[in-house]
Design a protein around this motif. Sequence first.
Motif, PDB file in Angstrom:
ATOM      1  N   HIS A 162      -9.607   9.550  -0.182  1.00 53.44           N
ATOM      2  CA  HIS A 162      -8.609   8.544   0.195  1.00 53.44           C
ATOM      3  C   HIS A 162      -9.045   7.834   1.480  1.00 53.44           C
ATOM      4  O   HIS A 162      -9.339   8.456   2.487  1.00 53.44           O
ATOM      5  CB  HIS A 162      -7.229   9.189   0.402  1.00 53.44           C
ATOM      6  CG  HIS A 162      -7.241  10.389   1.317  1.00 53.44           C
ATOM      7  ND1 HIS A 162      -6.859  10.328   2.633  1.00 53.44           N
ATOM      8  CD2 HIS A 162      -7.590  11.680   1.083  1.00 53.44           C
ATOM      9  CE1 HIS A 162      -6.965  11.526   3.178  1.00 53.44           C
ATOM     10  NE2 HIS A 162      -7.408  12.369   2.265  1.00 53.44           N
ATOM     11  N   SER A 163      -9.131   6.518   1.386  1.00 50.92           N
ATOM     12  CA  SER A 163      -9.462   5.664   2.538  1.00 50.92           C
ATOM     13  C   SER A 163     -10.707   6.134   3.280  1.00 50.92           C
ATOM     14  O   SER A 163     -10.762   6.152   4.511  1.00 50.92           O
ATOM     15  CB  SER A 163      -8.279   5.602   3.509  1.00 50.92           C
ATOM     16  OG  SER A 163      -7.133   5.090   2.878  1.00 50.92           O
ATOM     17  N   TYR A 212       0.859  -1.194   0.000  1.00 53.12           N
ATOM     18  CA  TYR A 212       0.000   0.000   0.000  1.00 53.12           C
ATOM     19  C   TYR A 212       0.890   1.237   0.000  1.00 53.12           C
ATOM     20  O   TYR A 212       0.837   2.080   0.889  1.00 53.12           O
ATOM     21  CB  TYR A 212      -0.917  -0.002   1.224  1.00 53.12           C
ATOM     22  CG  TYR A 212      -1.978  -1.075   1.174  1.00 53.12           C
ATOM     23  CD1 TYR A 212      -3.226  -0.817   0.625  1.00 53.12           C
ATOM     24  CD2 TYR A 212      -1.730  -2.355   1.665  1.00 53.12           C
ATOM     25  CE1 TYR A 212      -4.206  -1.794   0.574  1.00 53.12           C
ATOM     26  CE2 TYR A 212      -2.703  -3.344   1.623  1.00 53.12           C
ATOM     27  CZ  TYR A 212      -3.943  -3.064   1.072  1.00 53.12           C
ATOM     28  OH  TYR A 212      -4.914  -4.038   1.011  1.00 53.12           O
ATOM     29  N   PRO A 225      -2.713   5.087   1.174  1.00 51.79           N
ATOM     30  CA  PRO A 225      -4.140   4.836   1.408  1.00 51.79           C
ATOM     31  C   PRO A 225      -4.550   3.443   0.949  1.00 51.79           C
ATOM     32  O   PRO A 225      -3.860   2.818   0.136  1.00 51.79           O
ATOM     33  CB  PRO A 225      -4.815   5.919   0.550  1.00 51.79           C
ATOM     34  CG  PRO A 225      -3.860   6.135  -0.588  1.00 51.79           C
ATOM     35  CD  PRO A 225      -2.479   5.958   0.007  1.00 51.79           C
ATOM     36  N   THR A 226      -5.684   2.979   1.444  1.00 52.24           N
ATOM     37  CA  THR A 226      -6.206   1.690   0.979  1.00 52.24           C
ATOM     38  C   THR A 226      -6.762   1.812  -0.437  1.00 52.24           C
ATOM     39  O   THR A 226      -6.829   0.837  -1.174  1.00 52.24           O
ATOM     40  CB  THR A 226      -7.311   1.185   1.925  1.00 52.24           C
ATOM     41  OG1 THR A 226      -8.311   2.219   2.054  1.00 52.24           O
ATOM     42  CG2 THR A 226      -6.746   0.861   3.296  1.00 52.24           C
ATOM     43  N   ASN A 254      -4.770   7.849   6.018  1.00 51.76           N
ATOM     44  CA  ASN A 254      -5.826   7.016   6.624  1.00 51.76           C
ATOM     45  C   ASN A 254      -6.284   7.632   7.948  1.00 51.76           C
ATOM     46  O   ASN A 254      -6.010   7.079   9.020  1.00 51.76           O
ATOM     47  CB  ASN A 254      -5.298   5.594   6.863  1.00 51.76           C
ATOM     48  CG  ASN A 254      -4.783   4.933   5.598  1.00 51.76           C
ATOM     49  OD1 ASN A 254      -5.541   4.349   4.841  1.00 51.76           O
ATOM     50  ND2 ASN A 254      -3.483   5.043   5.365  1.00 51.76           N
TER      51      ASN A 254
END
Length: 508
Positions: free
Chosen positions: A350-351, A120, A338-339, A313
């Motif tokens: 983001h996330s 990630y 971020p995921t 995150n």
Amino acid sequence: MSQQKTHGLDKPTYGNIIVPSNTGFWGFPKDLSNIAIVFVIMAFLSQVVVGMINQNLAIATTALIVISGVATIVYRIRRGKFGRYKYQEQRLKKAFLKAKKAGKTKYRPGPASEIPDGSYRAPGPLMATELKDWISSRGDKWAMLWNGVRRTGTVWFSVSTSGLQLRDQDDINNMVDAWAAFHRQTGVQGTILQVAVSTVSTTDSGYRLPLAVDNIRKHARGKKVAAAANATLDEVVAIENTALPRIEHLVTLTFSARAEPAFGISARSDQELAEEILTVIDGFKESLAASARGSVSLMSYQDVTDYVYSTFNPGQAKSVDIARQNGGTGLRWEEAGPTYHNVEKNFYEHSGYYSKTLQMWKPPASVFYEDSMMELLAPDQRIAHKRVTILYRPLPPDISSQKALEVVNNAKWKVGQKKRKATSEDKNAAAKAEKTETEMGLGATLVPFSLLVTITVDDPAKFPQLTADTNRRGGSQINVRLREAEYSQDFSFALSLGAGAVPNDFKE
């Protein structure tokens, strides 16, 4: 930047911020001067070459070239609402829509992704970076973020300060002087490309204080502690640990390891750059401590990783706090991104959170005080994560003097044009430029800078009100003008991290 005393007051004012002139050939902006020159040359050649064949045809061709040139310049010289030229806005939009169509505005990392190690990683300009721990001469761990593509290394400092409250004016003046000396020191260093200063405000997770108290009590086991003391401490934690704002100050220095043939310097590896930084890092740390009147610490691999991870995150910030108080998170740099992310015209998702970055397009137009940015920097409970970052580009003294002279000459040229009446803005710019030239003679340096404000929320519907409030805060005391980073929200987010991305490296 100059300092003077107000009438009847001991509180100094600061100002004399100059905007470098963009004047080029025939008074056109420099990015349009080349176009004007090309059309002039084409008109001249048409007269010479075509005129040898047919004079009437030469006149017609020249007229066509002139009309085309004027039309092109008129089209490109139009400005939008926030300072950009219209063609720049259109180019940004075109590039964004092209990237969106190609699916490049979406980022889906992880084991099922196309990333070779299935990690990630932080996207964009941070994708190609590596983070390593090094040891200073005093035995402190410090991290350097190495970008092998750009050949830069970034070092992080965490700065703690008690602020300006309860300080007398002489002490504040000394802090300002120390900050100016720090910038001069970075310019003299020569290999520093950028200094980034970030003030990050969030709402405290509520776990740090109780966990810190519990850890202290664990170390005090076996020792007698009065029941009243324990009760008082519990009461303080209960009262003071409710929706507390959390403010952090970070400073990063980005060093160059690129070859400098003019000075006989070859490109260096990350190991060689780290060894160079080791010789100067303690000096910069002491200078920062003098300007902050507080403690300054070098951030380690884990510190930097946890900070960047929490930024991408925000929903995991509490978990990071708990883990850091109980042995550490164990996160790797490859996991700091971020995921997922989606880039939109006006925000960056983001996330599960949404960020909007605003850029300074007009610096403070008037004088200001040392506390004039307090309102812009202040935390806001409606914002999950707020980051105000100033990017400084240190200049060596000789280049600083050269840039200042260019500004002076351009400002005087504007005022001295015979066929136009100089505006009050032109006269003011010329006066500022001359004052800058005087200050340069007294040992001051010119430091180009830009400012970014990033606000992160859990719902994009909050942006209109928060954006208006942020603009109001920027304009209330220092009169700085901000604009949304349209079509480039992801890149602006990365820039505001101060993580070694230097705007000059991404010019077209």
